[in-house]
Write a protein that holds these residues in place. Structure first.
Motif, PDB file in Angstrom:
ATOM      1  N   SER A  98       1.033  -1.179   0.172  1.00 16.16           N
ATOM      2  CA  SER A  98      -0.011   0.338   0.011  1.00 16.16           C
ATOM      3  C   SER A  98       1.015   1.093   0.156  1.00 16.16           C
ATOM      4  CB  SER A  98      -1.226  -0.145   1.135  1.00 16.16           C
ATOM      5  OG  SER A  98      -0.672   0.028   2.230  1.00 16.16           O
ATOM      6  N   ALA A  99       0.382   2.267  -0.880  1.00 14.66           N
ATOM      7  CA  ALA A  99       1.446   3.386  -0.521  1.00 14.66           C
ATOM      8  C   ALA A  99      -0.036   4.662  -0.583  1.00 14.66           C
ATOM      9  CB  ALA A  99       2.083   3.745  -1.625  1.00 14.66           C
ATOM     10  N   GLU A 100       0.070   6.097  -0.405  1.00 15.38           N
ATOM     11  CA  GLU A 100      -0.474   7.155  -0.396  1.00 15.38           C
ATOM     12  C   GLU A 100      -1.185   7.700  -1.028  1.00 15.38           C
ATOM     13  OE1 GLU A 100      -0.261  11.218   1.628  1.00 15.38           O
ATOM     14  OE2 GLU A 100      -0.236   9.772   3.031  1.00 15.38           O
ATOM     15  N   ALA A 101      -2.144   7.646  -1.597  1.00 13.86           N
ATOM     16  CA  ALA A 101      -2.451   8.234  -2.914  1.00 13.86           C
ATOM     17  C   ALA A 101      -1.691  10.022  -3.170  1.00 13.86           C
ATOM     18  CB  ALA A 101      -4.092   8.788  -3.421  1.00 13.86           C
TER      19      ALA A 101
ATOM     20  N   ARG B 121       8.522   3.507  -3.926  1.00 10.48           N
ATOM     21  CA  ARG B 121       9.135   2.543  -4.635  1.00 10.48           C
ATOM     22  C   ARG B 121       8.831   1.334  -4.399  1.00 10.48           C
ATOM     23  NH1 ARG B 121      15.631   1.628  -2.076  1.00 10.48           N
ATOM     24  NH2 ARG B 121      15.567  -0.402  -3.087  1.00 10.48           N
ATOM     25  N   LEU B 122       8.547   0.533  -5.096  1.00 17.25           N
ATOM     26  CA  LEU B 122       7.896  -0.947  -5.099  1.00 17.25           C
ATOM     27  C   LEU B 122       9.212  -1.447  -5.866  1.00 17.25           C
ATOM     28  CD1 LEU B 122       4.981   0.411  -7.202  1.00 17.25           C
ATOM     29  CD2 LEU B 122       5.201   0.455  -4.580  1.00 17.25           C
ATOM     30  N   THR B 123       9.293  -3.188  -4.780  1.00 15.57           N
ATOM     31  CA  THR B 123       9.596  -4.122  -5.548  1.00 15.57           C
ATOM     32  C   THR B 123       8.861  -5.369  -5.818  1.00 15.57           C
ATOM     33  OG1 THR B 123      11.474  -3.533  -3.748  1.00 15.57           O
ATOM     34  CG2 THR B 123      11.185  -5.902  -3.540  1.00 15.57           C
ATOM     35  N   PHE B 124       8.889  -5.281  -6.932  1.00  8.04           N
ATOM     36  CA  PHE B 124       8.616  -6.867  -7.521  1.00  8.04           C
ATOM     37  C   PHE B 124       9.517  -8.028  -7.049  1.00  8.04           C
ATOM     38  CE2 PHE B 124       6.995  -3.173  -9.790  1.00  8.04           C
ATOM     39  CZ  PHE B 124       5.713  -3.333  -9.896  1.00  8.04           C
ATOM     40  N   ARG B 125       8.511  -9.261  -6.414  1.00  3.04           N
ATOM     41  CA  ARG B 125       9.258  -9.877  -6.079  1.00  3.04           C
ATOM     42  C   ARG B 125       9.094 -11.511  -7.313  1.00  3.04           C
ATOM     43  NH1 ARG B 125       8.851 -14.280  -2.187  1.00  3.04           N
ATOM     44  NH2 ARG B 125      11.145 -14.903  -1.235  1.00  3.04           N
TER      45      ARG B 125
ATOM     46  N   VAL C 124      13.194   2.764 -13.023  1.00  2.00           N
ATOM     47  CA  VAL C 124      13.910   1.032 -12.551  1.00  2.00           C
ATOM     48  C   VAL C 124      15.143   1.502 -12.208  1.00  2.00           C
ATOM     49  CG1 VAL C 124      12.332   0.390 -14.033  1.00  2.00           C
ATOM     50  CG2 VAL C 124      14.816   0.680 -15.148  1.00  2.00           C
ATOM     51  N   ARG C 125      15.590   0.185 -11.113  1.00  2.73           N
ATOM     52  CA  ARG C 125      17.170   0.395 -10.403  1.00  2.73           C
ATOM     53  C   ARG C 125      17.469  -0.887 -11.081  1.00  2.73           C
ATOM     54  NH1 ARG C 125      18.319  -0.854  -3.502  1.00  2.73           N
ATOM     55  NH2 ARG C 125      20.298  -1.770  -3.798  1.00  2.73           N
TER      56      ARG C 125
ATOM     57  N   ASP D 248      13.286  -3.511  -8.336  1.00  2.00           N
ATOM     58  CA  ASP D 248      12.900  -2.519  -7.732  1.00  2.00           C
ATOM     59  C   ASP D 248      12.673  -1.367  -8.890  1.00  2.00           C
ATOM     60  OD1 ASP D 248      13.698  -3.324  -5.333  1.00  2.00           O
ATOM     61  OD2 ASP D 248      15.062  -2.037  -4.907  1.00  2.00           O
ATOM     62  N   VAL D 249      11.200  -0.504  -8.899  1.00  2.00           N
ATOM     63  CA  VAL D 249      10.597   1.096  -9.590  1.00  2.00           C
ATOM     64  C   VAL D 249      10.540   1.568  -8.585  1.00  2.00           C
ATOM     65  CG1 VAL D 249       9.406   1.102 -11.092  1.00  2.00           C
ATOM     66  CG2 VAL D 249      10.442  -1.281 -11.322  1.00  2.00           C
ATOM     67  N   SER D 250      10.937   2.757  -9.040  1.00  2.00           N
ATOM     68  CA  SER D 250      10.582   4.202  -8.495  1.00  2.00           C
ATOM     69  C   SER D 250       9.576   5.267  -9.503  1.00  2.00           C
ATOM     70  CB  SER D 250      11.714   5.050  -7.902  1.00  2.00           C
ATOM     71  OG  SER D 250      11.350   6.085  -7.512  1.00  2.00           O
ATOM     72  N   LEU D 251       8.145   5.632  -8.302  1.00  2.00           N
ATOM     73  CA  LEU D 251       7.601   6.018  -9.790  1.00  2.00           C
ATOM     74  C   LEU D 251       6.049   7.242  -8.698  1.00  2.00           C
ATOM     75  CD1 LEU D 251       4.795   4.094  -8.838  1.00  2.00           C
ATOM     76  CD2 LEU D 251       5.900   2.441 -10.195  1.00  2.00           C
ATOM     77  N   GLY D 252       5.849   7.880  -9.742  1.00  2.00           N
ATOM     78  CA  GLY D 252       4.930   8.358  -9.273  1.00  2.00           C
ATOM     79  C   GLY D 252       4.245   9.919 -10.398  1.00  2.00           C
ATOM     80  N   PRO D 253       3.492  11.135  -9.229  1.00  2.00           N
ATOM     81  CA  PRO D 253       2.973  10.787  -8.267  1.00  2.00           C
ATOM     82  C   PRO D 253       2.439  10.151  -9.061  1.00  2.00           C
ATOM     83  CG  PRO D 253       2.535  13.077  -8.933  1.00  2.00           C
ATOM     84  CD  PRO D 253       4.113  11.933  -9.997  1.00  2.00           C
ATOM     85  N   LEU D 254       1.730   8.936  -7.804  1.00  2.00           N
ATOM     86  CA  LEU D 254       0.863   8.219  -7.667  1.00  2.00           C
ATOM     87  C   LEU D 254      -0.662   8.535  -7.928  1.00  2.00           C
ATOM     88  CD1 LEU D 254       1.589   5.927  -4.601  1.00  2.00           C
ATOM     89  CD2 LEU D 254       1.883   4.997  -7.663  1.00  2.00           C
TER      90      LEU D 254
END
Length: 261
Positions: A39-42, A47-51, A79-80, A128-134
């Motif tokens: 979850s993340a604040e709207a 920074r999301l990690t896909f496992r 992306v990292r 790892d992926v950094s994205l925004g603004p949500l």
């Protein structure tokens, strides 16, 4: 008194055995592509990690594709680097430009593809992926993911959770959007879109749902339930052992001592 002690010890041993059996049969269960955090604040950045775990005993994962929700375009996606993997992004044109730091952009990343690496049987890799603004409104974002094995098999993690909360066979990673700090909960709830609209299924970026899907085990819920039951069995076994000890102490107090004492 010996029969009583024997029965108490047997009960304790049975409870402990039951707990151990439940824990042993609880796993391993088939895993699936996960996302962290969930979850993340709207309106914030995340920074999301896909496992991505490899579930095949005789095949390795060689390609991972994450599809960003078409109905939730993001102004910035980065992306990292992952050692041994090559990453590329695909973009699509937007009918309505997005604004990021006062700058307008007419396109957004629609898909992230990792290739060239290898996830062997029994291994996993994190991307790892950094994205925004949500998005500022909506309940969730669904990131449909495709996992390709070196034998050509493709597993499509694209199914959304059912309305009753039941996890599907091939769940897609889902990011829940929580109200921004200071936002009235009732107002935020009233402005949220239905989960179907928030998932961003529309558009050509979504994987073909009708394509064959590789068989995969259930989710984490069965594993959690079994471990809880196993823990309960072990606790019951411990209680039985304590009861047996207490019975022996009471028996020792009631037994008469040697003559002359």
């Amino acid at each position: 008194m010996r029969p009583t002690r024997s029965r108490a010890a047997l009960t304790a041993l049975t409870c402990v055995t039951a707990g151990v059996v439940l824990l042993a049969t609880a796993g391993p269960v088939a895993a699936h592509v996960g996302i962290d955090p969930r979850s993340a604040e709207a309106g914030s950045w995340a920074r999301l990690t896909f496992r991505v775990p490899d579930e095949r005993p005789d095949a390795a994962t060689t390609k991972v594709e994450v599809v960003l929700p078409a109905g939730r375009p993001l102004a910035s996606v980065s992306v990292r680097p992952v050692p041994g993997w090559t990453v590329r992004t695909e973009k699509r044109h937007l009918d309505q430009p997005l604004v990021d730091d006062g700058k307008k952009t007419g396109e957004a990343v629609s898909r992230i593809v990792w290739t060239g690496g290898r996830i062997g049987p029994g291994e996993f890799q994190e991307f790892d992926v950094s994205l925004g603004p949500l998005p500022e409104h909506g309940e969730q974002m669904v990131f449909k993911t495709l996992q390709t094995y070196d034998d050509g098999e493709v597993v499509r993690w694209i199914e959304q959770p059912a309305a009753n909360g039941t996890e599907p066979e091939h769940p897609a990673p889902v990011l829940a959007l929580t109200p921004a700090a200071g936002t009235d909960a009732d107002e935020a709830s009233a402005t949220r879109e239905p989960s179907g609209a928030a998932s961003g299924e529309a558009g050509t970026d979504a994987p073909n749902v009708s394509a064959p899907v590789a068989a995969s085990g259930g989710g984490d819920s069965a594993d959690v339930t079994a471990r809880v039951l196993g823990g309960a069995g072990a606790a019951a076994g411990l209680a039985g052992l304590l009861a047996a000890a207490a019975t022996r102490r009471r028996a020792a107090k009631r037994s008469p001592g040697p003559r002359g004492w």
